[in-house]
Design a protein around this motif. Structure first.
Motif, PDB file in Angstrom:
ATOM      1  N   MET A  62       2.048 -25.487   8.928  1.00  0.00           N
ATOM      2  CA  MET A  62       0.716 -26.098   8.926  1.00  0.00           C
ATOM      3  C   MET A  62      -0.155 -25.489   7.828  1.00  0.00           C
ATOM      4  O   MET A  62      -0.887 -26.207   7.132  1.00  0.00           O
ATOM      5  CB  MET A  62       0.049 -25.944  10.293  1.00  0.00           C
ATOM      6  N   LEU A  63      -0.062 -24.180   7.664  1.00  0.00           N
ATOM      7  CA  LEU A  63      -0.822 -23.522   6.594  1.00  0.00           C
ATOM      8  C   LEU A  63      -0.324 -23.961   5.215  1.00  0.00           C
ATOM      9  O   LEU A  63      -1.117 -24.162   4.291  1.00  0.00           O
ATOM     10  CB  LEU A  63      -0.751 -22.006   6.739  1.00  0.00           C
ATOM     11  N   GLU A 103       1.083 -26.882   4.531  1.00  0.00           N
ATOM     12  CA  GLU A 103       0.589 -28.250   4.343  1.00  0.00           C
ATOM     13  C   GLU A 103      -0.867 -28.247   3.886  1.00  0.00           C
ATOM     14  O   GLU A 103      -1.250 -28.996   2.981  1.00  0.00           O
ATOM     15  CB  GLU A 103       0.708 -29.053   5.636  1.00  0.00           C
ATOM     16  N   ARG A 104      -1.676 -27.424   4.491  1.00  0.00           N
ATOM     17  CA  ARG A 104      -3.100 -27.359   4.130  1.00  0.00           C
ATOM     18  C   ARG A 104      -3.277 -26.886   2.687  1.00  0.00           C
ATOM     19  O   ARG A 104      -4.069 -27.441   1.925  1.00  0.00           O
ATOM     20  CB  ARG A 104      -3.839 -26.421   5.100  1.00  0.00           C
ATOM     21  N   SER A 105      -2.529 -25.868   2.302  1.00  0.00           N
ATOM     22  CA  SER A 105      -2.607 -25.346   0.948  1.00  0.00           C
ATOM     23  C   SER A 105      -2.165 -26.405  -0.068  1.00  0.00           C
ATOM     24  O   SER A 105      -2.810 -26.602  -1.106  1.00  0.00           O
ATOM     25  CB  SER A 105      -1.747 -24.091   0.823  1.00  0.00           C
ATOM     26  N   ILE A 106      -1.086 -27.085   0.221  1.00  0.00           N
ATOM     27  CA  ILE A 106      -0.580 -28.128  -0.672  1.00  0.00           C
ATOM     28  C   ILE A 106      -1.573 -29.279  -0.753  1.00  0.00           C
ATOM     29  O   ILE A 106      -1.857 -29.787  -1.849  1.00  0.00           O
ATOM     30  CB  ILE A 106       0.820 -28.601  -0.218  1.00  0.00           C
ATOM     31  N   TYR A 107      -2.138 -29.674   0.373  1.00  0.00           N
ATOM     32  CA  TYR A 107      -3.122 -30.754   0.366  1.00  0.00           C
ATOM     33  C   TYR A 107      -4.326 -30.390  -0.520  1.00  0.00           C
ATOM     34  O   TYR A 107      -4.783 -31.195  -1.323  1.00  0.00           O
ATOM     35  CB  TYR A 107      -3.582 -31.083   1.786  1.00  0.00           C
ATOM     36  N   ARG A 108      -4.809 -29.172  -0.375  1.00  0.00           N
ATOM     37  CA  ARG A 108      -5.941 -28.722  -1.201  1.00  0.00           C
ATOM     38  C   ARG A 108      -5.570 -28.760  -2.690  1.00  0.00           C
ATOM     39  O   ARG A 108      -6.391 -29.130  -3.530  1.00  0.00           O
ATOM     40  CB  ARG A 108      -6.393 -27.324  -0.799  1.00  0.00           C
ATOM     41  N   ASN A 109      -4.337 -28.402  -3.017  1.00  0.00           N
ATOM     42  CA  ASN A 109      -3.902 -28.438  -4.410  1.00  0.00           C
ATOM     43  C   ASN A 109      -3.789 -29.869  -4.929  1.00  0.00           C
ATOM     44  O   ASN A 109      -4.084 -30.128  -6.098  1.00  0.00           O
ATOM     45  CB  ASN A 109      -2.589 -27.689  -4.588  1.00  0.00           C
ATOM     46  N   LEU A 110      -3.355 -30.795  -4.076  1.00  0.00           N
ATOM     47  CA  LEU A 110      -3.333 -32.212  -4.466  1.00  0.00           C
ATOM     48  C   LEU A 110      -4.733 -32.694  -4.848  1.00  0.00           C
ATOM     49  O   LEU A 110      -4.927 -33.346  -5.879  1.00  0.00           O
ATOM     50  CB  LEU A 110      -2.817 -33.085  -3.321  1.00  0.00           C
ATOM     51  N   ILE A 131       1.468 -37.515   2.920  1.00  0.00           N
ATOM     52  CA  ILE A 131       2.515 -36.955   3.788  1.00  0.00           C
ATOM     53  C   ILE A 131       3.110 -35.759   3.064  1.00  0.00           C
ATOM     54  O   ILE A 131       3.480 -35.859   1.884  1.00  0.00           O
ATOM     55  CB  ILE A 131       3.616 -37.984   4.094  1.00  0.00           C
ATOM     56  N   ILE A 132       3.188 -34.635   3.766  1.00  0.00           N
ATOM     57  CA  ILE A 132       3.731 -33.405   3.183  1.00  0.00           C
ATOM     58  C   ILE A 132       4.830 -32.898   4.103  1.00  0.00           C
ATOM     59  O   ILE A 132       4.618 -32.731   5.311  1.00  0.00           O
ATOM     60  CB  ILE A 132       2.637 -32.326   3.042  1.00  0.00           C
ATOM     61  N   ASP A 133       6.003 -32.671   3.535  1.00  0.00           N
ATOM     62  CA  ASP A 133       7.139 -32.130   4.281  1.00  0.00           C
ATOM     63  C   ASP A 133       7.505 -30.781   3.706  1.00  0.00           C
ATOM     64  O   ASP A 133       7.873 -30.687   2.530  1.00  0.00           O
ATOM     65  CB  ASP A 133       8.339 -33.082   4.210  1.00  0.00           C
TER      66      ASP A 133
END
Length: 146
Positions: free
Chosen positions: A8-9, A11-18, A78-80
């Motif tokens: 979950m952490l 995913e959050r980090s990747i989303y922020r980078n997107l 969507i992040i896997d």
């Protein structure tokens, strides 16, 4: 399906980078890319294969320097996560407004970003981007070099 707190952490980090990637394009903050992309990143964004962060930034700049304000909106993300690597997919709707003698021009595109990520000591970084363009409206002349 159980998701760990670590995933979950991630995913959050990747989303922020997107989101940071999209904002960096819109704000023309080319130095920001070093914080969320790998130096040896590769990309395919509709005009052939690109290798290296600097090459990718030069490619993006060659388009965005010729137009006015832009806005890259992301959705349906969507992040896997799989250990120290991850893949993401996001819809993108980008709007480009003209500037100068092309201020009346507009260019919009719809597509999807497919990104690959790797976890480094200082966080998650994009190592690959593919943009799949689904359609566009407006004048590509807005970019001067298209």
């Amino acid at each position: 399906m159980t998701i760990s707190i670590e995933d979950m952490l991630a995913e959050r980090s990747i989303y922020r980078n997107l989101v940071a990637f999209a904002r960096a394009m819109d704000e023309r903050d080319w130095d920001a890319f070093a914080g969320f992309t790998s130096e040896d990143m590769t990309a395919s964004m509709g005009r052939g294969e690109l290798e290296g962060r600097d090459t990718i930034v030069t490619f993006m700049r060659s388009f965005l320097v010729h137009c006015g304000p832009t806005q890259h909106l992301l959705g349906n993300v969507i992040i896997d996560v799989d250990g120290d690597s991850a893949k993401s997919s996001a819809y993108v709707h980008d709007m480009h407004l003209g500037s100068g003698d092309k201020s009346e021009l507009r260019f919009y595109s719809l597509g999807r970003y497919y990104d690959e990520w790797k976890k480094f000591d200082d966080g998650w970084r994009m190592v690959r981007r593919v943009k799949d363009n689904h359609g566009s409206v407006g004048s590509i002349e807005i970019f001067n070099n298209a």
